[in-house]
Structure formats: C-alpha cells, structure tokens
Design a protein around this motif. Sequence first.
Motif, PDB file in Angstrom:
ATOM      1  N   GLN A 192      33.243  28.054  42.768  1.00 17.52           N
ATOM      2  CA  GLN A 192      32.075  28.298  43.858  1.00 17.52           C
ATOM      3  C   GLN A 192      32.658  27.607  45.209  1.00 17.52           C
ATOM      4  N   TYR A 193      33.524  26.415  45.056  1.00 15.12           N
ATOM      5  CA  TYR A 193      33.388  26.064  46.267  1.00 15.12           C
ATOM      6  C   TYR A 193      34.730  26.570  46.406  1.00 15.12           C
ATOM      7  N   LEU A 194      35.862  26.823  46.231  1.00 13.58           N
ATOM      8  CA  LEU A 194      36.912  27.309  46.516  1.00 13.58           C
ATOM      9  C   LEU A 194      36.492  28.756  46.696  1.00 13.58           C
ATOM     10  N   SER A 195      36.176  29.791  46.383  1.00  9.90           N
ATOM     11  CA  SER A 195      36.008  30.772  46.643  1.00  9.90           C
ATOM     12  C   SER A 195      35.118  31.278  47.959  1.00  9.90           C
ATOM     13  N   VAL A 226      43.330  28.222  39.395  1.00 11.44           N
ATOM     14  CA  VAL A 226      43.025  26.929  41.040  1.00 11.44           C
ATOM     15  C   VAL A 226      42.649  26.411  41.189  1.00 11.44           C
ATOM     16  N   ALA A 227      41.259  26.760  41.142  1.00  7.75           N
ATOM     17  CA  ALA A 227      39.918  25.812  41.620  1.00  7.75           C
ATOM     18  C   ALA A 227      40.290  23.873  40.497  1.00  7.75           C
ATOM     19  N   THR A 228      40.748  24.302  39.010  1.00  8.14           N
ATOM     20  CA  THR A 228      40.566  23.652  37.952  1.00  8.14           C
ATOM     21  C   THR A 228      41.494  22.743  38.535  1.00  8.14           C
ATOM     22  N   ARG A 229      43.139  22.945  38.479  1.00  8.35           N
ATOM     23  CA  ARG A 229      43.960  22.544  39.413  1.00  8.35           C
ATOM     24  C   ARG A 229      43.881  22.034  40.594  1.00  8.35           C
ATOM     25  N   ALA A 230      43.286  22.084  41.427  1.00  4.32           N
ATOM     26  CA  ALA A 230      42.837  21.628  42.714  1.00  4.32           C
ATOM     27  C   ALA A 230      41.505  20.659  42.553  1.00  4.32           C
ATOM     28  N   ILE A 256      35.720  29.070  50.594  1.00  3.73           N
ATOM     29  CA  ILE A 256      37.272  29.070  51.522  1.00  3.73           C
ATOM     30  C   ILE A 256      37.583  29.676  51.361  1.00  3.73           C
ATOM     31  N   GLU A 257      38.174  30.938  50.399  1.00  6.56           N
ATOM     32  CA  GLU A 257      39.152  32.047  50.344  1.00  6.56           C
ATOM     33  C   GLU A 257      37.799  32.922  51.199  1.00  6.56           C
ATOM     34  N   ARG A 258      36.212  32.877  51.286  1.00  9.27           N
ATOM     35  CA  ARG A 258      35.657  33.911  52.303  1.00  9.27           C
ATOM     36  C   ARG A 258      35.403  33.380  53.501  1.00  9.27           C
ATOM     37  N   GLY A 259      35.985  31.982  53.708  1.00  5.94           N
ATOM     38  CA  GLY A 259      35.717  32.230  55.184  1.00  5.94           C
ATOM     39  C   GLY A 259      34.126  31.290  55.538  1.00  5.94           C
ATOM     40  N   ARG A 260      33.261  30.917  54.184  1.00  2.00           N
ATOM     41  CA  ARG A 260      32.309  30.309  54.595  1.00  2.00           C
ATOM     42  C   ARG A 260      32.124  28.633  54.688  1.00  2.00           C
TER      43      ARG A 260
END
Length: 133
Positions: A63-66, A54-58, A68-72
């Motif tokens: 690390q950044y997507l992670s 998903v990170a590659t497609r976006a 975002i998903e963790r609400g950080r």
Amino acid sequence: MVDFVLSADSKSAEEVPSEAARDGKKPREPLWRHMLGDRLRGLRHERGATLGEVATRAGVSPQYLSEIERGRKEPSSEMIAAVIGALDTTLVDLTLDIAESLNAARRRSSPQASIHQSSPQASIRQSDFVLAA
C-alpha cells in the motif's frame, strides 16, 4: 508556451496549455514526488515485477509503495534507497532518468528553455559521479 500540470487520471506530469502560459507567466514545475513515483512504477513494470514483490524486497507495505508510485507520499531518502535497491538500480540512474525526462519535456515545450549542448550541465553523465564507499 506549455505548462506542466497533473492529469486528473494519472497524477503524472504532462504538458498542456495553461492559463499561466497564456498569460505569459512562468510554467509550474511538476512535483518531485510525482516524477519519482512515475519513474519507480516505470522501472517496476520494465522489470516485470509486481507491487508486492518490490514492496517485500524493499521492506515496505504494498500500500505504501503504491502511494509512492501514485505521488501521494513524499518518501524519505532512506525509503527511496530501499525501493531503488529492490528495483536493482541506483540513485544516480534514477535521478538522471527523471532529469532527462524533465529536460525532454522542456525541449518539447520551449526549445530555447532546454539546456544547450555547449553548457557544462549538458555533459553530465553517470560516469561523472563518484560514490564514496
């Protein structure tokens, strides 16, 4: 009364009795970034996609997507658009999913606090939105 608080292990919003609730104060609302991150992770898992895919497609780092998903991280609207595009969904669908989960939690915690079925807000559906091209 129940409050929305962040669990220590997942950073997601959950309902637990709170001091504010016991004192009769208004419950705290969950943070948007936590609700967004939880839903994005849920969509990714529903699609069987890895964080890296998903990170590659976006066009973002895993690390950044992670984060975002963790609400950080509080992603920009452009970043949200890139991620939801990579997950093959729309902003309307994402926003409605989050709103519905918040409303369901509200109904569970306080039936009179939910949107009444006769109210105009209760009848809003994806078909009510028209996106200009």
